[in-house]
Structures are given as C-alpha cells and as structure tokens.
Motif scaffolding. Structure first.
Motif, PDB file in Angstrom:
ATOM      1  N   SER A 109       0.832  -1.205   0.000  1.00 53.06           N
ATOM      2  CA  SER A 109       0.000   0.000   0.000  1.00 53.06           C
ATOM      3  C   SER A 109       0.870   1.261   0.000  1.00 53.06           C
ATOM      4  O   SER A 109       0.506   2.265  -0.609  1.00 53.06           O
ATOM      5  N   GLY A 112       1.773   1.772  -3.413  1.00 51.12           N
ATOM      6  CA  GLY A 112       0.600   2.307  -4.109  1.00 51.12           C
ATOM      7  C   GLY A 112       0.455   3.808  -3.901  1.00 51.12           C
ATOM      8  O   GLY A 112       0.100   4.538  -4.824  1.00 51.12           O
ATOM      9  N   VAL A 113       0.735   4.285  -2.673  1.00 49.23           N
ATOM     10  CA  VAL A 113       0.668   5.725  -2.409  1.00 49.23           C
ATOM     11  C   VAL A 113       1.675   6.472  -3.273  1.00 49.23           C
ATOM     12  O   VAL A 113       1.369   7.498  -3.886  1.00 49.23           O
ATOM     13  N   THR A 116       0.696   6.501  -7.050  1.00 47.90           N
ATOM     14  CA  THR A 116      -0.495   7.264  -7.422  1.00 47.90           C
ATOM     15  C   THR A 116      -0.088   8.723  -7.616  1.00 47.90           C
ATOM     16  O   THR A 116       0.482   9.331  -6.720  1.00 47.90           O
ATOM     17  N   ARG A 117      -0.367   9.290  -8.765  1.00 50.31           N
ATOM     18  CA  ARG A 117       0.123  10.629  -9.081  1.00 50.31           C
ATOM     19  C   ARG A 117      -0.927  11.711  -8.865  1.00 50.31           C
ATOM     20  O   ARG A 117      -0.588  12.876  -8.781  1.00 50.31           O
ATOM     21  N   GLU A 118      -2.195  11.338  -8.809  1.00 51.10           N
ATOM     22  CA  GLU A 118      -3.246  12.350  -8.702  1.00 51.10           C
ATOM     23  C   GLU A 118      -3.551  12.605  -7.222  1.00 51.10           C
ATOM     24  O   GLU A 118      -3.821  11.647  -6.484  1.00 51.10           O
ATOM     25  N   ARG A 121      -6.748  11.074  -5.343  1.00 58.50           N
ATOM     26  CA  ARG A 121      -6.663   9.610  -5.191  1.00 58.50           C
ATOM     27  C   ARG A 121      -5.591   9.233  -4.183  1.00 58.50           C
ATOM     28  O   ARG A 121      -5.717   8.262  -3.442  1.00 58.50           O
ATOM     29  N   GLN A 122      -4.534  10.035  -4.165  1.00 63.26           N
ATOM     30  CA  GLN A 122      -3.424   9.743  -3.255  1.00 63.26           C
ATOM     31  C   GLN A 122      -3.857   9.889  -1.794  1.00 63.26           C
ATOM     32  O   GLN A 122      -3.450   9.100  -0.928  1.00 63.26           O
ATOM     33  N   MET A 125      -5.691   6.792  -0.801  1.00 68.39           N
ATOM     34  CA  MET A 125      -4.751   5.668  -0.648  1.00 68.39           C
ATOM     35  C   MET A 125      -3.941   5.816   0.633  1.00 68.39           C
ATOM     36  O   MET A 125      -3.621   4.822   1.301  1.00 68.39           O
TER      37      MET A 125
ATOM     38  N   ALA B  23      -6.043   1.285  -4.735  1.00 68.44           N
ATOM     39  CA  ALA B  23      -4.817   1.708  -5.415  1.00 68.44           C
ATOM     40  C   ALA B  23      -5.012   1.919  -6.902  1.00 68.44           C
ATOM     41  O   ALA B  23      -4.184   2.559  -7.546  1.00 68.44           O
ATOM     42  N   THR B  24      -6.099   1.393  -7.471  1.00 69.50           N
ATOM     43  CA  THR B  24      -6.190   1.388  -8.930  1.00 69.50           C
ATOM     44  C   THR B  24      -7.429   2.078  -9.498  1.00 69.50           C
ATOM     45  O   THR B  24      -7.405   2.494 -10.649  1.00 69.50           O
ATOM     46  N   ARG B  30     -12.544   4.361  -5.070  1.00 62.74           N
ATOM     47  CA  ARG B  30     -11.532   4.308  -4.002  1.00 62.74           C
ATOM     48  C   ARG B  30     -12.152   4.617  -2.649  1.00 62.74           C
ATOM     49  O   ARG B  30     -11.789   4.018  -1.628  1.00 62.74           O
TER      50      ARG B  30
END
Lengths: 180, 83
Positions: A109, A112-113, A116-118, A121-122, A125, B23-24, B30
């Motif tokens: 995870s 994943g953080v 994640t570029r946006e 969403r980050q 996460m 994550a996706t 999310r």
C-alpha cells in the motif's frame, strides 16, 4: 469441543465468508453505487455474525464466562501471545503469519501511495495505508501507538489534505476569473 | 493461535482486495474501497481484542468506526463541491 464453541466457529466462518463475498463484489461489480450496496451488505452480515459469536463466547453477559476479566486500561496489559514459531526477525523475536501479511500489505500500500500521481486519489490511498499501519501497530503490541495512528489517519490527515487541495483549487479558479 | 486470531488472519485477503481497488480505481470507487477496508479493519481489531483476551482493545475499533463517519462525510463533501 462443546456446542457453544462449535456455534462460535460456525459464526466466525460465516462472517469471514460474508466479508470475502463483499471483497469479491467490490472487485467485480461495475460502478461505485453497486459496490456500495455490496459492501453495506457484507459489513452488516459480518457484524451480525461476529457480534453473535462474541455474545456466545462471553456467555450472554453472565458471570463465569470462558474468558477472565481484566482491568479496563491499556496500562495494565498482560504479555500478548504473539511469539509463535515462524520467520525469525530482529531482537530475537519471530514473525507470526498475521504480522507477515500486514507487513507485506503495508509495503504494497505504501508503494501504491507513491505510484499514485493524482492528489485526490493519493489522499484516499494514504488513508488505507494508515489503517494498515494501525492494525500492524496493534499486532506489534503497541495499542497506544495504534490509537494515535487511528486518530491521525481518520481525522487529522484527511482534513488537512482536503482543505489544502480545496484551497489550491479555489485559488486556481479565482486567478482564472481575474485573467478574464 | 486461537480461533479469534485465526479469523482475524482470514480477513487479510478481504483487506488486500480493498487495498487493490483503493490503489487502482477512480476516486468514488476508491472511497467505497476505503469504507470497506475500515469495516474489515474494525472486525480485525474486534477479533484481536477477543484473541488476546484484552477487552480494552475494543476501544480501538470503536474509535475507528466513530471517526470514520465524519471522515467519509468530509471526503464526499469535498470531492463533490470543491475537488
């Protein structure tokens, strides 16, 4: 194994099955609302099964239940039964499968953080990463740290990031309006 | 490892599935995944309280659930209005 223990085991297994079904639906259903319905069902079913198992284990609130009652304070913790045969790590301790799974999930995870570029969403996460971290702290015999981590990750961190992101977005709109 | 801790370990795949979606997927998906992860996390905390025979650990799960409601409302509000 008496009838109460068997009922507990059956209820716990049912709860796990409901949550696995919820996870399957989460991955397979087409949109957010369908997923929300599935998750709501899974959470309610799991909650019913686990709570009933706890009530059976505690003897329905009667005295003389199967567990001993301890003081209601984190300061009076008995040594937790964590040291089981497994992979040997630092400080002469051994990792349990639960600890290994949570360490792995934490690494994934965290990756994943980073990937994640946006920012919106980050932030979400990061909430998941903090939740896994809190679970890991409890497994590593640090309930007070887990308590702090939960408070930070559920209240402080999301509000901080959401307010900052909203401020940036509002400023962008304002500057665009001034240019026009 | 007793029955409660085994059950808490059995919930790890569900948590991993929520993490994979968190994550996706898109933003709203999310958020749903994070909600599910919170529910699974609460159950894991509760089961560990039973497994370690420490009733005070239930406070952790209670805190998680009580604080996750304002968090979700804040996410939904901010994402809908400003972000």
């Amino acid at each position: 194994m008496n009838a109460a223990t068997m009922a507990e085991a059956a209820l716990l297994a049912l709860g796990v099955a409901a949550l696995w079904l919820g996870a399957f639906g989460l991955l397979r259903l087409p949109n957010a609302f369908a997923r929300l319905h599935c998750v709501g069902f899974a959470g309610a079913a799991g909650s019913f099964c686990f709570t009933t198992a706890v009530v059976i284990d505690r003897g329905g609130g009667r005295s003389g239940s199967s567990h001993s009652r301890r003081g209601y304070s984190c300061c009076s913790l008995a040594p937790l039964p964590l040291m089981r045969p497994g992979v040997r790590c630092g400080f002469g301790r051994k990792l349990t499968p639960l600890q290994m799974g949570l360490f792995l999930l934490l690494a994934l995870s965290g990756t994943g953080v980073v990937l994640t570029r946006e920012p919106r969403r980050q932030v979400i996460m990061m909430g998941f990463n903090g939740l896994v971290l809190a679970l890991l702290f409890l497994v590593l015999q640090a309930p007070d740290v887990a308590f702090s981590e939960l408070a930070v990750v559920t209240v402080a961190l999301p509000f901080l990031f959401l307010i900052a992101l909203a401020g940036v977005r509002i400023n962008e709109h304002r500057q665009q309006a001034e240019k026009r | 490892m007793n029955l409660w801790l085994t059950t808490a370990g059995a919930l790890l795949p569900a948590l991993a599935a929520a993490g994979a979606l968190a994550a996706t997927a898109g933003v709203s998906d999310r958020l749903v995944a994070l909600e599910f992860a919170t529910a699974v996390g609460f159950f894991m905390l509760m089961l560990r309280a039973g497994g370690y025979d420490q009733p005070s650990f239930i406070d952790l799960g209670l805190t998680l659930v009580l604080l996750s409601y304002p968090r979700t409302i804040a996410y939904a509000h901010f994402l809908e209005r400003w972000l």
